[in-house]
Design a protein around this motif. Structure first.
Motif: not given
Ligand code: SF4
Length: 290
Positions: A12-15, A73, A96, A98-99, A166-167, A201, A203-204, A272
Motif C-alpha cells: 500500500c502507499f503507506g508502506v 507506517a 502513514c 492515514i494512521v 485501520t487494518t 483504511c 486500501k484495506v 498490503t
Molecule cells: S494499510 Fe492503509 S493505513 Fe495502513 S499503512 Fe497502508 S495505506 Fe496506511
C-alpha cells in the motif's frame, strides 16, 4: 498452466513511502535503526537489513543517544517522541498519513470524552503497534476490544467514542458496531453520546472485493503474506472461505507441486505488506516446478 500475479497486489502507499524513506536514508548512511519491523513481512525485513536497517525495540531505544531512528507506517505513541527528545534522537517519521490522521482524531475524541465522562474504545489487536500508538493518544486510558466478548469491558451507561485499527476486517467491525449499538440502546440512552468512527483504511477494505474477483479467475490461489500481518491474515481467511484451493505461503520454498494437480490456472496475490518482488519470485518457482 497459466500463472499470473494479481495486478493490484503489492505494498500500500503507506508502506511504499516508508520503504522509500529507508532506502533514501541508507544511501547516505551505513546504518539506520527502525523501531519494530518496517513491514510485517520477514523477506522484506531481511532485504532491508542487508542494506543496513537494524530493527530495535523500545527497550533498546532507551539505551541509544545522539542517533537516528525510523518510525514505521504503524505510528508510535507520544511517549516514544518524548523519549527521542530526551535522548537527542532524530526521528525519521514514516507514520502513514492515514494512521496519523486517526491518531489526531482519537486524541480529539479522547479530550471530548474526558469532558463528558465518556470512554474511547478501540477495536483492534491488543499489543499491535498501531493500537499502542492510538492508545497512547488517550493517556493509555482507551479500552481495547478485539472481539464481542471484550465488550463487557465497556460501561454502556456512559458516552462512548468507538474507533477501529485501520487494518481490521470491515465486516467484523460492522458486526461489532451493531452489538455496541444494541447494548447502548438497551441502556435507554436518549442523548447523542455514542459516536462510531469508520477508521478502516480504504486500501484495506477495497482489497477484499478486488481479491475475491481475482480469485474467481483462477483454479488455485497462492496468498503470500507473513503470519504476523493482520491485514494478511484477514485477506487470506476471506479468500480461503471463498476458494478452498487457497494456500498461505511466505516464500518460494513453501510452494508444493501437488497443489497444481488438475489445475489450469494459478493466481498469486498478497497483503498490503507483501512486496511485488516476492510474488514475482514465487511466480518463477511455479513456472519451474510445473
Ligand atoms: S494499510 Fe492503509 S493505513 Fe495502513 S499503512 Fe497502508 S495505506 Fe496506511
Amino acid at each position: 498452466m497459466i500463472i499470473k500475479i494479481e495486478p493490484l497486489a503489492g505494498f500500500c502507499f503507506g508502506v511504499v513511502s516508508a520503504i522509500n524513506l529507508v532506502e533514501k536514508e541508507l544511501r547516505d548512511n551505513e546504518k539506520l535503526y527502525c523501531l519494530g519491523d518496517i513491514v510485517h513481512n520477514n523477506m522484506e525485513v531481511e532485504r532491508l537489513s542487508k542494506l543496513g536497517l537494524e530493527v530495535i525495540d523500545i527497550e533498546r531505544m532507551k539505551t541509544l543517544k545522539d542517533t537516528k531512528i525510523m518510525i514505521r507506517a504503524h505510528g508510535e505513541p507520544p511517549s516514544t517522541y518524548a523519549l527521542a527528545k530526551e535522548n537527542n534522537i532524530e526521528i525519521i517519521d514514516a507514520t502513514c498519513p492515514i494512521v496519523l490522521k486517526l491518531q489526531q482524531n482519537v486524541r480529539k475524541g479522547y479530550l471530548r470524552m474526558k469532558e463528558i465522562g465518556g470512554q474511547v474504545v478501540i477495536y483492534g489487536k491488543k499489543g499491535h503497534a498501531e493500537v499502542v500508538g492510538l492508545v497512547g493518544q488517550t493517556n493509555n486510558e482507551a479500552i481495547v476490544v478485539s472481539s464481542k466478548e471484550d465488550l463487557d469491558l465497556i460501561n454502556f451507561e456512559k458516552p462512548i467514542h468507538l474507533f477501529s485499527q485501520t487494518t481490521m476486517s470491515k465486516e467484523d467491525y460492522k458486526s461489532l458496531c451493531d452489538e455496541v449499538l444494541l447494548r447502548y440502546n438497551s441502556n435507554n440512552k436518549t442523548n447523542n453520546d455514542l459516536i462510531i468512527t469508520n477508521s478502516i483504511c480504504g486500501k484495506v477494505s477495497s482489497r477484499s472485493k478486488e481479491l475475491i474477483e481475482f480469485s474467481d479467475t483462477v483454479d488455485v490461489l497462492l496468498f503470500v503474506s507473513g503470519k504476523n500481518s493482520s491485514n494478511g491474515m484477514y485477506l487470506f481467511n476471506l479468500c480461503k472461505e471463498h476458494k478452498e484451493k487457497t494456500y498461505l505461503i511466505s516464500k518460494k520454498e513453501d510452494v508444493k507441486k501437488e497443489w497444481f494437480e488438475d489445475c489450469e490456472s494459478v493466481g498469486i496475490s498478497g497483503a498490503t505488506s507483501t512486496p511485488r518482488w516476492l510474488m514475482e519470485e514465487i511466480m518463477q518457482e511455479c513456472i519451474s516446478i510445473n
